[in-house]
Scaffold this motif. Structure first.
Motif, PDB file in Angstrom:
ATOM      1  N   VAL A  55      14.955 -46.394  49.493  1.00  0.00           N
ATOM      2  CA  VAL A  55      14.246 -46.443  50.774  1.00  0.00           C
ATOM      3  C   VAL A  55      15.261 -46.392  51.913  1.00  0.00           C
ATOM      4  N   ALA A  56      14.830 -45.879  53.041  1.00  0.00           N
ATOM      5  CA  ALA A  56      15.681 -45.922  54.228  1.00  0.00           C
ATOM      6  C   ALA A  56      14.783 -45.810  55.448  1.00  0.00           C
ATOM      7  N   PHE A  57      15.226 -46.419  56.541  1.00  0.00           N
ATOM      8  CA  PHE A  57      14.482 -46.236  57.779  1.00  0.00           C
ATOM      9  C   PHE A  57      15.451 -46.087  58.942  1.00  0.00           C
ATOM     10  N   LYS A  58      14.933 -45.455  59.963  1.00  0.00           N
ATOM     11  CA  LYS A  58      15.746 -45.203  61.141  1.00  0.00           C
ATOM     12  C   LYS A  58      14.805 -45.301  62.334  1.00  0.00           C
ATOM     13  N   GLY A  59      15.262 -45.836  63.419  1.00  0.00           N
ATOM     14  CA  GLY A  59      14.371 -45.886  64.566  1.00  0.00           C
ATOM     15  C   GLY A  59      15.006 -46.547  65.753  1.00  0.00           C
ATOM     16  N   ARG A  60      14.225 -46.576  66.804  1.00  0.00           N
ATOM     17  CA  ARG A  60      14.647 -47.345  67.968  1.00  0.00           C
ATOM     18  C   ARG A  60      13.424 -48.094  68.467  1.00  0.00           C
ATOM     19  N   GLY A  61      13.687 -49.313  68.903  1.00  0.00           N
ATOM     20  CA  GLY A  61      12.575 -50.110  69.364  1.00  0.00           C
ATOM     21  C   GLY A  61      12.975 -51.557  69.513  1.00  0.00           C
ATOM     22  N   CYS A  62      11.977 -52.361  69.763  1.00  0.00           N
ATOM     23  CA  CYS A  62      12.225 -53.781  70.022  1.00  0.00           C
ATOM     24  C   CYS A  62      12.586 -54.505  68.724  1.00  0.00           C
ATOM     25  N   ALA A  63      13.011 -55.745  68.865  1.00  0.00           N
ATOM     26  CA  ALA A  63      13.437 -56.545  67.707  1.00  0.00           C
ATOM     27  C   ALA A  63      12.314 -56.682  66.685  1.00  0.00           C
ATOM     28  N   ILE A  64      11.088 -56.875  67.160  1.00  0.00           N
ATOM     29  CA  ILE A  64       9.967 -57.062  66.225  1.00  0.00           C
ATOM     30  C   ILE A  64       9.744 -55.793  65.394  1.00  0.00           C
ATOM     31  N   SER A  65       9.759 -54.640  66.047  1.00  0.00           N
ATOM     32  CA  SER A  65       9.471 -53.403  65.307  1.00  0.00           C
ATOM     33  C   SER A  65      10.582 -53.090  64.303  1.00  0.00           C
ATOM     34  N   GLN A  66      11.830 -53.289  64.713  1.00  0.00           N
ATOM     35  CA  GLN A  66      12.943 -52.943  63.823  1.00  0.00           C
ATOM     36  C   GLN A  66      13.089 -53.975  62.704  1.00  0.00           C
ATOM     37  N   ALA A  67      12.870 -55.240  63.032  1.00  0.00           N
ATOM     38  CA  ALA A  67      12.968 -56.280  62.001  1.00  0.00           C
ATOM     39  C   ALA A  67      11.854 -56.121  60.976  1.00  0.00           C
ATOM     40  N   SER A  68      10.647 -55.803  61.441  1.00  0.00           N
ATOM     41  CA  SER A  68       9.556 -55.672  60.468  1.00  0.00           C
ATOM     42  C   SER A  68       9.774 -54.446  59.588  1.00  0.00           C
ATOM     43  N   ALA A  69      10.391 -53.398  60.137  1.00  0.00           N
ATOM     44  CA  ALA A  69      10.718 -52.224  59.312  1.00  0.00           C
ATOM     45  C   ALA A  69      11.738 -52.611  58.236  1.00  0.00           C
TER      46      ALA A  69
END
Ligand code: FES
Length: 133
Positions: A55-69
């Motif tokens: 699995v892998a993820f990449k993104g930009r966003g707030c702490a909640i969105s990135q932590a939940s990912a």
């Protein structure tokens, strides 16, 4: 107890697990949060036994969105695709462990939305972007 969860969220945000992309992904999907434009992309590699072995993820966003990912990546690695599809918003909110207000709900569930769309192989046009998972 809230402090523990807040620290955990910050730890996942600062040190995301499984950050990046997969060259040999079998499933890839990207979505944004329509409220802010922040984006998450998830890559999965599903083997012949229907098990998500990478699995892998990449993104930009707030702490909640990135932590939940990041938390979601840990949850689904080693699961079958069907088990991953069965994960619901309760599991994500439980993993985050703090009160999430209505405006942050889309942040918290963005990665789940990406996972569901990717796992079901939906195209952008087939996806109901207003659906709350
Ligand atoms: Fe953009 Fe949270 S503010 S995903």
């Amino acid at each position: 107890m809230d402090d523990f969860y807040r620290e955990n969220i910050l730890d996942h945000y600062r040190n995301p697990r499984n950050a990046g992309t997969l060259e040999d992904a079998t499933h890839t999907h990207e979505e944004n949060n329509p409220l802010c434009g922040d984006v998450i992309r998830i890559d999965l590699h599903v083997n012949d036994d229907n098990v998500i072995n990478e699995v892998a993820f990449k993104g930009r966003g707030c702490a909640i969105s990135q932590a939940s990912a990041s938390m979601l990546m840990e949850m689904i690695q080693g699961k079958t695709l069907d088990e991953a599809k069965a994960i619901g918003k309760e599991e994500i909110l439980e993993a985050l462990g703090i009160e999430i207000g209505p405006t942050r709900l889309k942040c918290a569930l963005l990665s789940l939305k990406v996972l569901k769309a990717g796992a079901y192989g939906l195209s952008e046009s087939e996806w109901n972007k207003d659906d709350d998972w």
